[in-house]
Every structure is written in C-alpha cells, then in structure tokens.
Design an enzyme around this catalytic site. Structure first.
Site, short mmCIF file in Angstrom:
data_model
loop_
_atom_site.label_atom_id
_atom_site.label_comp_id
_atom_site.label_asym_id
_atom_site.label_seq_id
_atom_site.Cartn_x
_atom_site.Cartn_y
_atom_site.Cartn_z
N TYR A 135 47.43 -7.89 8.55
CA TYR A 135 47.39 -7.67 7.68
C TYR A 135 47.45 -5.60 7.52
O TYR A 135 47.44 -4.66 6.61
CB TYR A 135 46.49 -7.63 6.83
CG TYR A 135 46.05 -9.60 6.26
CD1 TYR A 135 47.30 -10.08 5.29
CD2 TYR A 135 45.21 -10.31 7.18
CE1 TYR A 135 47.65 -10.72 5.58
CE2 TYR A 135 45.86 -11.53 6.80
CZ TYR A 135 46.68 -12.31 5.97
OH TYR A 135 46.62 -13.81 5.31
N HIS A 181 53.35 -9.31 -1.74
CA HIS A 181 53.02 -9.93 -0.95
C HIS A 181 53.10 -9.16 0.38
O HIS A 181 54.41 -9.27 0.74
CB HIS A 181 53.37 -11.66 -0.60
CG HIS A 181 53.67 -12.50 -1.85
ND1 HIS A 181 51.92 -13.26 -2.17
CD2 HIS A 181 54.06 -13.28 -2.79
CE1 HIS A 181 52.38 -14.08 -3.68
NE2 HIS A 181 54.04 -13.57 -3.08
#
Lengths: 154, 154, 154, 154, 154, 154, 154, 154, 154, 154, 154, 154
Positions: F27, F104
């Site tokens: 991430y 996203h």
C-alpha cells in the site's frame, strides 16, 4: 384372500395417450389401453381395484388428485412432462396425504438435463423409472406393499 | 418352470452391513442377512439364483462387478454413499455391459441435495427408490422381467 | 548410451485391466499386457526401466505412489475414473514430489462434463489425452525428456 | 523409408512470434524460428514435411485452415489465446475434417480459470500441454502416428 | 524540462473511429481525431510524445502492441468490445511487459453484465472508466506518473 | 482563476487509517495524513477545497454522505471493505445525488473474487483503481473535470 | 413497382465460404455463390438490390458494417461463429443504427450449449434460424417488410 | 482421578503417514508416530486411552468406524483428502452415532476451493483446523469435554 | 512460570450479549459474563491476561482490532453474524497482523447455507466450531500454543 | 398451381387473444382475427389452407397438437408464455412428428432473462422472432418451403 | 375497547431519514416524520402505542431490537439496505423472539437482483412490500392482528 | 360513503379449495368459503364489491384475468403453486393492466427454495405474505388504498 380390497387411482399425464403410436422403438408397442388392461389383471390378483385417468391438462390432474382423497387408498402417477414443471401437482399430492408412487417409462437420468429434476419426488413414497410399462407394475406393487404394511400397523 | 435359471449378483455398498442396527426407525428393523434371505426365497420362486456381496470399499465393488461378467446375467446394486461420488463404479458397470438395476432404501430426493445426483443412473436400466427393503425386491423383479424379455427376442 | 538408467512407475487406475475386452471399437484391441509390453520395449531403447501396477482401489494407488518415492525417478499415471473424484491421489502426487505425467486414452474433453475436470492436472508436469495407447508413449517421452533436462541442470 | 511423405501444417496463434523474448523463465529461451527448425529436422527423419504459419489474426488463421484442406494431411495448432475464445477456429477445424492436434507450451490447467476451457478440444484428435516446446514435438508425433495408422487401414 | 521525453502508444479498439457520429448524447460530440489532438497537446506539456492507432481488427491491435516494445515506454488502450472477449490482447500486453493502462469512455459497470468483465484488467497497471474522453487523459497521467516513478528508482 | 471554489468531501472507509503502517510494500509508505496533505495541496492549485473523513463504521459513512448534500459539490470515496458488502452506502450515494468518484489503491481485479464486485460502481460517475495513492489524485481530477463541465453547461 | 429501390448488405461470417463442400448432409449442397444468386433474383423481384460480403475476419466484418451506414438501408447478417463471441460486431451494429436481421442456417438451439447465446440478438430487429438457405430469404423478407413499413410512416 | 477411563479412536486418513517427510515447512517436522506419542501422553493425563489407525483406503476407514461402535466412546478423525469426497465416511459416522470430532492440520480455508467443503462437518460435534499437530490435541480435548459433560447428565 | 505474560483480546460479535437468555437449549445456559469469567480463570493458569469486548457494531469491532495492535499479542474472535458478511473485519485482521483465532459456539456447517462461508477464515491461524462455550477455551489454547511456539523461535 | 394443397395448423398460446388491445405500441394494432385473416389470404395464394386455434390452457394446446397428426402436414406455433415453461408442449410436438415452426412477435432476446430459453426450440424446424405479426408470415413461408422440399424428395 | 394496549417498536433502516427529499417521484412526498405521525394516529385507534427509531447504523438497529424484548410486544421493521446484507439483524430478530413484520416501500421484486433476497424474511411473521407508506400501515395491522390472535389463545 | 363502489376480483389458485381440510395446523381451520365470507363483509364496509373465483387450471385463471378487464377495477390473487411456474399468468396480469396485489397465506421465504421466486411479483403493485387468511384482508386494503389514491389524482 382375506385382506381388504384396495382402491387405487392410476394417473397418466400429458401425451401418454399416444403410447403405442409414438416412437414405439423407445416407448414400446403397447397402447395405454393395453397397459391399463395388464395392470388391471395384475391388480385383481393382488386384491386391488384400479381406476384410470389420463389428461393433458395440469388442472384436471390436480382436480383428480383432490377428488381421490375420499375414494382411494393410494395413487400411482406418471406425470410425464408435468413432473418437471408442476408445483401445483406437488402441492395437490402433499395436500391429500394419500400414499403416492411416481413412475416413469424411460430412465429419466439418461435424457435431457431438465428431466433429471422432479417436483414430485420429495412428496411421494418412492420412484420407479426405466423399465418401460413394467415400471407401472413395479410401482403398483410397491404401493400395495406399503399400504398392506401400514394396515398391519393399525 | 421351463425357463432357464438366471444367475444374478446383488451388491450392497458401504454401511449397509449395519442395517437393522443403524437408525431402525428410518431404515427398518431388518438386518442385511434377513433382507438377503427374503430376496433369496423370492428369487428361487422366480427361477433365479442370487449371490450377495457387501463391501465398504469402492475398489472391491469395482473388482466384483468386473468378475461378474462371466458368471452372472445381471446385477442389482445399492451403492449407498458411492452412488454420489464414484465414477469408477459407473465405468465398471458400463464396461461389463451386464444389465444392472440401481436401488435405494430411502427416497433419495427427500434427503440432502448431494444425494439427488447419481453417477450410476445414466448407465443402468432403471432405478427404484424409497420402498425400504421392498426396493430390492422390486428392482430384482424389474431386472428378471428385463432379462426374460431379452431372452425372448433371441 | 552413457546416460543413467531411469526408473519409472506406470500406474493404471480402475477398469483399465479390462482393456481389449471392453468396447474395443473405442479403446482399441490391445490388452493392458500388450500396452505394457510395447511401453517396456520403447522405454528400454530410451534407457529407462518401467514397472507397472494396476488397481481398482483408490487406497492401493495412493499406497503405491507413496512407496514410489525411494525407487523411481518419475510416474506415468492413467487414473481413469479416479481422475475426477480423488483428492487423495492428488495429495499423494503432491506429497512425494516425483515428476508425474497424466495420460488418458480418450479425449476426456469430448465426453461427459464430469470428465472435463481433473484433480490431478494441477499437480502434474503435463497431460496427454486422446491418442489411445499412444497417449502412454507420448506421456512417457515427455517425462523422460523432463528428467533428462533436469539432470543436465545438476 | 518406403512410407509416403506426409505434409503437415503447423499453426502458431497470437503472440507466439514473441517466443524467446517473452518471459523466458516460463516459456523457455527458444525462439519460434528455432522451434520450427527443430520440428523441421525431426519431421524429416519421420518422413514428414512441415509448413509453418504464425498470425495474430483470428481471421487469417481461419483462412489458413480452410486452404489446408487440399495441401496437407494434418494440422498441429497452438491457438494460444484464441483457444479459449474462438468458435470460428473450431468451426474451421470441424469443417475441413483434417486430423488436428492441439498443443500448448504451458500446463493450461495450472493457470487462470478461463484457460481451462478450450473451444478446440472437442474437435481435435488430442491435446498435449505443459512440456514447453517439447509439446509441439509430442503433438506432431501423435499426429504422424495417427496418420500412419489411418493409412494402414486403407 | 529536464526529464527525458516519454514515447507512449495510444490504442483505440473497434468502433471508436465512429466517435462523434455514434450516439453523441452518450459518447459526447468529440471525434476521435479531436480527442487525439487534445491528448497530443496535453502530452506535449508533460514531456511525452504520443502515437495513435485505431483498428477494428483484434489481430492488428495485437501486432501493434508487440511492435510497441522497442519504440515506446508505455501504452494506453481502450480495447472497446475486445476488452470483454480477447485473451489474445491480454496475452500481448502481458508478453511485451510495457506498462499499460486500460481506459473506457463509459462506466462499464453500469452497462450490460458482459461488459463488467475485462480480460485486460489483471495484466494492466490500472483502469480508468466513466469519464468520457477525460478517461484517456486521466489514464495517460497515471501512466506518465508510473513511468516517472520507475525512472527515479533506476 | 475566476472559476468558483469547489467543495469536495473525501471519504476513507474501514482500515484506511492504518495506511503507512499496514503492508507498506503493497500500500506504499505514505500515511493517510500524508495522502490527505498532498491531495489538499493539489486541490488548492485546482481551485478546490477538500474535507476529509475516515471511519470504520458503515453507519457513520452513510451519515456523512447524507450530510454532504448541503455542503459539498462532490464526493471522492474509497469505501475499502464496504465496497463489496454495503447496499446502505450505495443507497446513500444514489439518494443524495452528489457526483461521486470511487477509488481503490490496489487493482481490485487482481485480488480475491469477492473484491471484483462493487456495489458502488453502478451509482458513481467513474472508478479509478490500481495506482496506489495516485488513484485518489486521478479520481479527484476526474471529479473536478466533471464538475467544471457541468457548471459550464449551466 | 413504384416503391423506391432498397439497397441491402448481406454479410456472411467465418467458414460460410465453405458451404456446399462442408458437411453437405447438414448444411445442404448449395454453395455460397448459389445462395447469393438465388437471393439476388428474389430481391430483384422485391425491388431490392443486394451486395454480398464474406470474411473470416471479425475486424473486416466490423469495417464493412461501419461503411454500410452511408450506402445501405439495412443489413442481413449470418455471423456464424462470431455470433457467440463478438461484442465488437454487436457494438458495430448498435452504432450504425441500420435495421439488421440475424440469420442462421441451422437451428442453433439444437446444437452445443455455447451456440444458444447470441451477442447480436439484443441489437437486431429479429432472428431467423433453422431453415437452411431459406433462412436468408425469410430474414431478407422480414427486413424488406420492416423498411417498407418505416418508409410509410415518414 | 475418579472419572471413568475413556476409550477414543484416532483416525488418520490418506497420506498422513508421510508426515514429517512431506513438505515439512508446511506440515511441521513431526512424524505421525511422534504426534501419536504426544497425544497418547496427553490423553493419559486426562484419563483417556487412545488407539490409532491410519489408512489410505476409504473402505478401511469406513470399516474401522463401524467396528469402533462397541469398543470406543468417541472418535477424532483427520480424513485428509477424503474429507472433501467421501459420502461413505459421512454415512459411517452418522450410522455409528459415536461423538466424533473433525480435525485438520492446515487451515483448509486458505487452500484450494475444493478443500473448503467438508462432507463430514454436518455430522460431527465440532471442527478444529489450522493449528498443525496442536489441532489434534485441541480436538481431543473438545471430545473429552463433550463426553464428560454427557456422562454428567446421565 | 517463567514465560512472559501474554495479553490477549477476546472479541464477541453481535447478539452474543444475549447468551444465557437466548435459546438456552441451543446456546447453553451460561451468560457471556460467566463465559468470560471461566476464560479469565483458565487464562490466568496459563500465564495469560484477557480483555473482553462485545459489540453489535461492525465498526466498533474494527476499531478495537486496530487498537489491539499495540496492546495485545493475539486475538480470539467470535464474529457471530459478521463472520459471513464483513470484509471490513477481515481486512482489519489482515492489517494488524496479530495472530487471530476464529471460534463459533455452534457447528456452523449444520446450519443455513449462508453460515458455511466465513470471510475471516482465510486470514486467521485456525478455526474452532461446535463445542459451545468450550470452543472459546479450545481456541484460546490454540492461540497460546501458537504464541509460545513463535516466541521460542525468536 | 399443380402442387398439392397443404393443410397447416396455426396455434396461438395464452394472452394472444388480447392482441390489438394489449400494449399496442409494442405488439401492434392488429387484432388476432386480423392477423389470422391476413395469414389466411397469404396462405391461399401459396396453395395452403390454414386452421386457427387459440387457448390460454396448456392442456388444450397439447390436445390440439395431438389431434393435428391426422389432419395437418405442419404446425406454426406461438406458444407465448408456455414457450418458457412447458415440457408437455415440447413432448407433444416431438411425439406427433409434424414439422413445426416456432414464432414470436417480439424479439424474445431483448426481454427478461427467463424469456431467452425456449423448451420448444430444440424440437422445431426453425424459429422466427421479432418482426411483429410479420413473424407469423415468415414462419409460415419457412414451413411451406420445408414441406414442398420434403415432398419433392419423395 | 377493552383489549390491552399493545406496545410496538417501529424501526426504520438506513437512508429512510431522507424520505420526502429523496427521489419523491419514486418514494412519495411524505417525510419520515409525516409517516410516523400517520401511523401513530392509526395505532391509537387500534389500541396500540408506537415508538419510532431510525438509524443508518446496523449495530444501533441490533441494539434497539435487543432492548425491545422487555418493552414491546412486537416490531415493524423496514431495514432498507440492510435487508439484503445483514445476518446480524436477522440473528437479533430470531434471538429476541418478538413477533416481527418486514415492510418495504417499493416492490423490491421490480428492482435490482440483489434486492430480491432478504435475510430477514425467514425469521419474520410476514412481509409487505410495494404499497409506499401504506406498506407500514398494512404491516402494522398484520402485526396487531397476529398479537390479538395470540392473546386469545392464552 | 360518497366514494364510488369498487369492483374487485379475488382469484384463488390450485389446491386452495382444500383449505380447512388440508394441514389445518399450517393453513388454519378456515375453509375457503369462510375466508371469502369474511372478505366479503370487510369489503362491503369499505365500499367495495368482491367476486371470487377458484381454479386448479392455469388456463382458466388466465381466462378470468382477461375477462376481468371490463368488469373490475383491481385484482387480488393468491396463485399458489402457479406463482412459481407460470409465465402465462404473469403475461395476463401485465396485459390487462389492472392493478393487482399478490398474496400468500404462508411466509413463502420460510419454505423450499423454489417458492422464494415469484413470476408475478415484478408485475403487481405489491405483495403480502405470511399472515394466514389475514394476508387476503391486508392485500385487499392495500389495493383499495391504491385505487382510491389513483382516483383522487384524476
């Protein structure tokens, strides 16, 4: 034969009136009348009296099952095409609570996918398929056996 | 009875050796030995000789079907749990080309979903389910009828 | 031929012992013994030694794969009906970590839907299907090629 | 070698022209030209003459298969991505009725789900997958074997 | 602007040459040429040079992606109808290993079910959909950003 | 810059408050605060004012969207896990009729199957996924572009 | 015949150029040229002029449909294998907004499952299947009828 | 410890005899004998006596469960690959009506889809998975707890 | 006991606060407080300190898991109804990377189909179901065992 | 016209008696009587005599098809709602072995999913849908063409 | 009215607080307060006292249902979006064993597929949908009728 | 009551004529005549006149709905078994465009899976299920309310 006479309704669903004419190499050369006659003889020997009814109409078959309640001790049914599509017939059988046996001339598991599922199977005593007209006789014997056993218990 | 004696193999699949002990309220109070004895008597009257075999092993049931080829004219099989999972049994039945009838004590369509599908159904003559031990007798009659008819044609 | 001798196990699953007798128009006229003999000759020319094992029992096939670990460099398997139902065989192949090739006589993708899925395929090197007995020879060649390449790398 | 020379078309589908450059750790270091050259040598020893054609266009591959009818005795095809999406290629193969073998470099069953289904599989003789460039050679051998057998029958 | 000039290929799939004429209330009034011109201006400001290619042929698009390898640092693709049916395009993108971004004019998740699945999505860096012609510009920016970051790492 | 100041709500769903700590190799190393700060700077240059809200509670996110109606011109939302399970969020977005963009960090089509389906996608303007924190900036740009275009029409 | 001459494009998809040679017992003995000639004669009597185009390439068929816009009033298409796989053809038909009729020689519902689904069906006026070459003539009549009705309304 | 000694059967399914040798990084370094020894010690402290049985054969496992009825008060089973394919094992467990606990070394929900379904789960008391050999100990404790509680009720 | 004290969080999901009142014949007569007290005693003997938290809110449970990161070494969770619907809980567990064990009072595989699937199972160490309140104790033991083993490795 | 007069039965299923009244913008303004009259005129020119029958009852339609056997050479049927639910009608058509054509006013593939499947399609010669009342005329022409061809062969 | 006063809880799920503002052409012009006021008046006439609660939070709705146990005789719930996603709400309703009626403003069977399934339906007395605000009144009447009947039995 | 008298048709599907006799513990002790009488009284008070019709025949129910068009302002239907299988009834309701309400005695979502789907639901105003005979009264009230509102608008 001291056992009580059993009264049994034999129901034939759609297109079964064509038996003997329709694809005899598959369904055999016997007409529905001849099958009924043979069943009638056999039942007589077993102490049972049969009544026959054929219809192409789902509603008429439902009517007949409902009326059977007061006159018969059991039902043998070959619902043919309605086997796979009729919730109404299933509900009628469940509602009248008459012991019922499901029969099929052909082995329905060797045919198209949609014939593998029967709406009736979960509400009948048992199922016989694949023996041609003999399926009726075997189903009838199973029903008579079941009714005799039940009577013994009482 | 001038007809030839028929030799028929009756196969019982896994857990059927527990009959009589196992959930008698569902499967009835008869043991497998008692069922075999009753079938034996009935077959004798019909001019047929039965041999019985029970196993919990899929492989042994396949072996037995293969060996049946030379000694029997037909097979009655209650494959129990293997009905729903065994391609090997199906292939064995298809390979030996002996007329075979599939029977079930309970109405498999009133039970769990996975019991509604049979690998054997498409390769057998016919199927009888739901009549308790009487299913065996009806299946056997269907098989004998089938074999007698076939003999007539020859 | 200066390369090391390869030892390879050839496993035949359920009903393959019937080859030659069973539907010869489909599976060919060769018996399993004849197929084994031809494979044996061919392997010899390639510097490989074959051992053969057939069983109708899933458990015995699992046993054999486990024992193969110490004695063989690779496995050729035609699991027949167990191809489609056995997680135990798959786990055995994955556990022993022997290079394995999956073969089928017929083109399994031209048959019933349930034969299109193989539990073994994801754990084998490769798959050969549809060439009749020649499938075994092709699979064996693929395996030998694979083993020779691997040896070179060392 | 007294057998007749076999003429075989080898078709390579989309992206196979990139072989050798593309992910060599997966697909190997050989270019398509090198694979063709090796196949050519091998085929010569087997008494077969190969012609090669690669295209990224579904339509051109269909054209080529149609034209193959008069000039070749068989086809080896690695349809790559079109394997999973082309009904047109399938229909072409079915229409020309030339014995065809389907090959894949990788084991398509260890890859994404959509690669598990092949439109071609039901219309080819057989399928070889997972051996890298060796898949071509195995497939070619299977085809030659098939053609020689067919010739013997005539 | 001291950063290196980036060369990027912009691919337009089937029917996109009709833009401006086709359902303008949905796709907007801009023709493909106008979109290209705007992208061209924008890219210039970002230090990137674009080349454009439109085709209705799956094979030509695959060809173009393959050739892009040596001349471009990245690809922006609107595969239109081939998005949902082409494994060949997916494989081409995966093979050339050029950073690729997938764009769609409309929000494909608001349209027919078959448009919800993209074969390209798993092999691209990212996907932009639903912004009309702006989708191209956003996708292009995402790509440029990705390429600049990658260069920094070297 | 004579255009009106745009007020935009940026919603972060469950677990996004852990960014920077959670699996940074996937991430990225930026914390949510840092992402917000960068977005804030970027928005300012574009003439937009952002407000941020993060919650792990589906109900609070629904509340916030409802309240946004009077204060904001648009919403950027990364609903994280609620993307795939919340009809309530979808209904809130549809009810307030504020232009909304779904973003996203990761390419959700490369992850588990249940992440391929978004309840929100059919009610938002567009979706951006797979570019890491850059997805927010691209989504924000798409939204601003959309709002400027809409204003022009008025 | 005072009605205006109608110009109609007849498109034949992949493998239809093989008609007459390919499985004549199924597809009939007429070649594509003969079918075209018959359609031509029939159309002339109806005051319509036909142009024919066959291709094995999806892209060329898409090109042709796009170009049809300015020259024709309607399209008759037998997309063959592309019927079941081509979103690009569907989009082309939807984009040009020319009344289109879909025809099939065989009854596609009696064939493999994957042939039961047509991507084109939802964007055409109507569909005719199962009448052999007569399907083209019926489809053409349906199209001419539709166009004449539409003209009357103007 | 004044409580009665409990006799418990511990069943190990296919390939578990390879423990310690097979992928030790996944399944741990303990052999099946070592696991059995540890369980044995632990059970002794709890006032329970264990008997162990491993087999690769579905039929032998069914046999063992049937025989357990008279000798044991409960069963701990790790059916390994048969967990997902065996209706026969399920029926055996249901038939003998011995409290049974299902254990798995690995977390079966992190593995292939076909391992997520267990035929045994609906007929056992409880299931423990994912703790390596410790799964056996926890399952055993759960079983002993269950048996002690049941005894108290009597 | 020289081992370090372990701090473990025990999470109870929606409706578990009703234990003891709700369907006691199914869930047992113990209240949640009594279960917590028993677990507390047991943990103390094992050198572990427990903290308990119950909530009917998905968001609060996610919050709690996130906060657990700095204060606890592991988590025992009975997510009740959220087990089957919450991706947010799953993502929280995956994000904090604390060893977590999933427990269920009832055997979820004997209940409705939608309870057979757990979003949490793939991200936890292991799962225990079906032993009533004892499931918590077994799950706790599994977790402690896992933490002790991990500590040994360091 | 020297060809023999053809007698054809035209069957209209449930709700078709409402034509003209029911949603005329979809189904057109013609009543069933008007459609019948137009078909009658058209058939006369083609040397065919039509008889019409409409019913809302599945059973009556089955009856009519059975009786058609002796009086007609072919059947045109619009089974309306029964198309998607009636195995009985399908069996009737298959049993009487009269060439039958299936027609639909609307394009059934543009409507609800359940209308995409027809039980009749696999047992009819061909299907015409989407042309409004013209579908009947096209279907009738296809049937006449088929019957004339068949007569020629005799 | 001598009957006892009934106390009933009326629960409104997520986004229902927007009623009157949100798409009034679909949901009607009444605000939630107006609906509550009307229900209140009607209940009073029926001898029932209503309490109202709206929340966007699943957890708060679960809390409220649990607390209802001691204060109310029944519940009317419109769970809105949670109808289709909440097992927790279902479990709460089942746990408190208060007669509950499920209502929906719109006919949920005319909307998206995911709205056709309700987790609550199997645990409520009955369901009313499609009558707009009148659905609440009908549901309330059904509940009062049910409670009055139940009281009579006692 | 100055409002116009409403005429409403109440349709009862198959097996409902058995009410009172059939499983009274489930369906209640009231006969269909008693239910009709109660509805009649209630309707009178509301200024509505009811007519009742029961049939076991799908076709007769379709006939009745068609005829209702000119005589009634609305329909209340309990289609029983035909709810789940009849497209013909659905089409009839859609065709006559009379406001229709669907009712069920039992909660169909607590029964077999096939009863969860209704062909009628998408074409009716609303649905009421689960309140026994009270379902009819609630459905009737909903219909009257709907008709009164509609009249006000005119």
């Amino acid at each position: 034969m001291s056992e009580n006479l059993l009264k049994i309704l034999v129901l034939h669903g759609p297109n079964l009136n064509l038996l003997g004419q329709r694809e005899p190499e598959i369904y055999g050369a016997l007409s529905l009348e001849q099958i009924n006659e043979q069943l009638h003889q056999f039942a007589k020997e077993q102490g049972a009296e049969l009544h026959f009814f054929q219809s192409n109409s789902e509603g008429e078959l439902v009517d007949k099952i409902q009326q059977a309640k007061s006159d018969y001790q059991g039902v043998v049914i070959n619902a043919a095409g309605y086997t796979h599509t009729s919730v109404a017939l299933r509900d009628a059988i469940a509602a009248v609570e008459l012991p019922t046996v499901e029969v099929h001339l052909s082995n329905i598991y060797q045919r198209e996918d949609f014939r593998h599922h029967s709406y009736l199977a979960p509400v009948v005593i048992g199922q016989v398929s694949g023996f041609g007209p003999e399926s009726y006789r075997l189903g009838l014997m199973g029903l008579i056996h079941h009714l005799r056993e039940k009577n013994k218990e009482c």
